[in-house]
Write an enzyme that holds these catalytic residues in place. Structure first.
Site, PDB file in Angstrom:
ATOM      1  N   LYS A   1      10.204 -21.274   1.563  1.00  0.00           N
ATOM      2  CA  LYS A   1       9.892 -21.695   0.200  1.00  0.00           C
ATOM      3  C   LYS A   1      10.972 -21.204  -0.782  1.00  0.00           C
ATOM      4  O   LYS A   1      11.835 -20.396  -0.417  1.00  0.00           O
ATOM      5  CB  LYS A   1       8.514 -21.142  -0.179  1.00  0.00           C
ATOM      6  CG  LYS A   1       7.380 -21.694   0.700  1.00  0.00           C
ATOM      7  CD  LYS A   1       6.035 -21.138   0.253  1.00  0.00           C
ATOM      8  CE  LYS A   1       4.912 -21.670   1.103  1.00  0.00           C
ATOM      9  NZ  LYS A   1       3.587 -21.175   0.640  1.00  0.00           N
TER      10      LYS A   1
ATOM     11  N   HIS B   1       6.113 -21.430   4.814  1.00  0.00           N
ATOM     12  CA  HIS B   1       4.959 -22.248   5.222  1.00  0.00           C
ATOM     13  C   HIS B   1       5.135 -22.642   6.682  1.00  0.00           C
ATOM     14  O   HIS B   1       6.244 -22.934   7.119  1.00  0.00           O
ATOM     15  CB  HIS B   1       4.897 -23.524   4.367  1.00  0.00           C
ATOM     16  CG  HIS B   1       4.017 -24.591   4.939  1.00  0.00           C
ATOM     17  ND1 HIS B   1       2.663 -24.644   4.709  1.00  0.00           N
ATOM     18  CD2 HIS B   1       4.293 -25.630   5.770  1.00  0.00           C
ATOM     19  CE1 HIS B   1       2.145 -25.675   5.373  1.00  0.00           C
ATOM     20  NE2 HIS B   1       3.114 -26.296   6.013  1.00  0.00           N
TER      21      HIS B   1
ATOM     22  N   TYR C   1       1.068 -31.159   0.120  1.00  0.00           N
ATOM     23  CA  TYR C   1      -0.100 -30.290  -0.070  1.00  0.00           C
ATOM     24  C   TYR C   1      -1.353 -31.082  -0.448  1.00  0.00           C
ATOM     25  O   TYR C   1      -2.264 -30.522  -1.075  1.00  0.00           O
ATOM     26  CB  TYR C   1       0.211 -29.243  -1.141  1.00  0.00           C
ATOM     27  CG  TYR C   1       1.049 -28.085  -0.627  1.00  0.00           C
ATOM     28  CD1 TYR C   1       0.626 -27.303   0.449  1.00  0.00           C
ATOM     29  CD2 TYR C   1       2.254 -27.745  -1.234  1.00  0.00           C
ATOM     30  CE1 TYR C   1       1.383 -26.239   0.916  1.00  0.00           C
ATOM     31  CE2 TYR C   1       3.019 -26.671  -0.772  1.00  0.00           C
ATOM     32  CZ  TYR C   1       2.570 -25.927   0.307  1.00  0.00           C
ATOM     33  OH  TYR C   1       3.312 -24.865   0.770  1.00  0.00           O
TER      34      TYR C   1
ATOM     35  N   ASN D   1       4.668 -16.582  -1.101  1.00  0.00           N
ATOM     36  CA  ASN D   1       4.560 -15.985   0.244  1.00  0.00           C
ATOM     37  C   ASN D   1       5.655 -16.446   1.204  1.00  0.00           C
ATOM     38  O   ASN D   1       5.456 -16.493   2.407  1.00  0.00           O
ATOM     39  CB  ASN D   1       3.152 -16.200   0.811  1.00  0.00           C
ATOM     40  CG  ASN D   1       2.795 -17.661   0.972  1.00  0.00           C
ATOM     41  OD1 ASN D   1       3.574 -18.540   0.583  1.00  0.00           O
ATOM     42  ND2 ASN D   1       1.645 -17.930   1.554  1.00  0.00           N
TER      43      ASN D   1
ATOM     44  N   GLU E   1       3.449 -33.419   9.040  1.00  0.00           N
ATOM     45  CA  GLU E   1       4.442 -32.782   8.162  1.00  0.00           C
ATOM     46  C   GLU E   1       5.869 -33.106   8.617  1.00  0.00           C
ATOM     47  O   GLU E   1       6.743 -33.355   7.793  1.00  0.00           O
ATOM     48  CB  GLU E   1       4.182 -31.271   8.104  1.00  0.00           C
ATOM     49  CG  GLU E   1       2.891 -30.959   7.344  1.00  0.00           C
ATOM     50  CD  GLU E   1       2.456 -29.502   7.399  1.00  0.00           C
ATOM     51  OE1 GLU E   1       3.155 -28.677   8.027  1.00  0.00           O
ATOM     52  OE2 GLU E   1       1.411 -29.183   6.805  1.00  0.00           O
TER      53      GLU E   1
HETATM   54  P1  CMP Z   1       0.986 -22.309   2.654  1.00  0.00           P
HETATM   55  O1  CMP Z   1       1.025 -21.823   4.051  1.00  0.00           O
HETATM   56  O2  CMP Z   1       2.177 -23.017   2.129  1.00  0.00           O
HETATM   57  O3  CMP Z   1      -0.282 -23.250   2.468  1.00  0.00           O
HETATM   58  C1  CMP Z   1      -0.833 -23.494   1.204  1.00  0.00           C
HETATM   59  C2  CMP Z   1      -0.366 -22.528   0.173  1.00  0.00           C
HETATM   60  O4  CMP Z   1      -1.207 -22.389  -0.934  1.00  0.00           O
HETATM   61  C3  CMP Z   1      -0.333 -21.135   0.775  1.00  0.00           C
HETATM   62  O5  CMP Z   1       0.705 -21.044   1.704  1.00  0.00           O
HETATM   63  C4  CMP Z   1      -0.227 -20.273  -0.445  1.00  0.00           C
HETATM   64  O6  CMP Z   1       1.119 -20.094  -0.882  1.00  0.00           O
HETATM   65  C5  CMP Z   1      -0.963 -21.104  -1.475  1.00  0.00           C
HETATM   66  N1  CMP Z   1      -2.258 -20.494  -1.788  1.00  0.00           N
HETATM   67  C6  CMP Z   1      -3.298 -20.370  -0.960  1.00  0.00           C
HETATM   68  N2  CMP Z   1      -4.312 -19.753  -1.587  1.00  0.00           N
HETATM   69  C7  CMP Z   1      -3.879 -19.463  -2.837  1.00  0.00           C
HETATM   70  C8  CMP Z   1      -4.446 -18.826  -3.961  1.00  0.00           C
HETATM   71  N3  CMP Z   1      -5.690 -18.351  -3.925  1.00  0.00           N
HETATM   72  N4  CMP Z   1      -3.710 -18.707  -5.085  1.00  0.00           N
HETATM   73  C9  CMP Z   1      -2.450 -19.197  -5.117  1.00  0.00           C
HETATM   74  N5  CMP Z   1      -1.844 -19.817  -4.073  1.00  0.00           N
HETATM   75  C10 CMP Z   1      -2.554 -19.950  -2.950  1.00  0.00           C
END
Ligand code: CMP
Length: 143
Positions: free
Chosen positions: A9, A115, A49, A112, A126
């Site tokens: 990301k 993904h 998403y 984070n 995807e």
């Molecule tokens: P990812 O694996 O990309 O899948 C969906 C993303 O949504 C996840 O990683 C997080 O970065 C984001 N996400 C999931 N839960 C939350 C939350 N409670 N608040 C903000 N971002 C979230």
């Protein structure tokens, strides 16, 4: 052979974690099958998403994903979807174990670093979305 979609990301790219992340997948034994640095637009990120469109954090998540370049990859190998998720660690860095990518490099669920597809079927969707012919001027990037 099983494949998964992995995306570094914008925060992972900006923090210079691309080499570290690729190294972890390579050293585990997986094979890199496709890779590109790409900045996606809002409709594209919303499509990626789409399953989360009802979530309160959806708009913020999309804003963040389009904020800078990401590294989109296809990795291949035995059980790569499940094992890739283990290498990545739990979605919330507060729960991800040390030794995982998020456990080592993230503290915020909204930033984070990476993904990874959560199932073989979502990996298929995807990969089809991110490595479709002609996207952003690219021909097929899969080998
Ligand atoms: P990812 O694996 O990309 O899948 C969906 C993303 O949504 C996840 O990683 C997080 O970065 C984001 N996400 C999931 N839960 C939350 C939350 N409670 N608040 C903000 N971002 C979230």
């Amino acid at each position: 052979m099983e494949q998964t979609f992995i995306m570094i990301k914008p925060d992972g790219v900006q923090r210079g974690l691309v080499g570290e992340i690729i190294g972890r997948f390579e050293k585990k034994g997986f094979t890199l099958k496709g890779l590109k640095l790409i900045t996606v637009d809002r409709p594209f990120a919303e499509k990626h998403y789409a399953d989360l469109s009802a979530k309160p954090f959806f708009t913020g998540l999309v804003d963040y994903i389009i904020s800078g370049p990401v590294v989109a990859m296809v990795w291949e190998g035995k059980n790569v979807v499940t094992t890739g998720r283990k290498i990545i660690g739990a979605t919330n860095p507060a729960d991800s174990a040390p030794g995982t990518i998020r456990g080592d490099y993230a503290i915020d669920i909204g930033r984070n670093v990476i993904h990874g597809s959560d199932a073989v079927e979502s990996a298929r969707k995807e990969i089809a979305l991110w490595f479709q012919e002609g996207i952003a001027g690219w021909q097929s990037c899969l080998h």
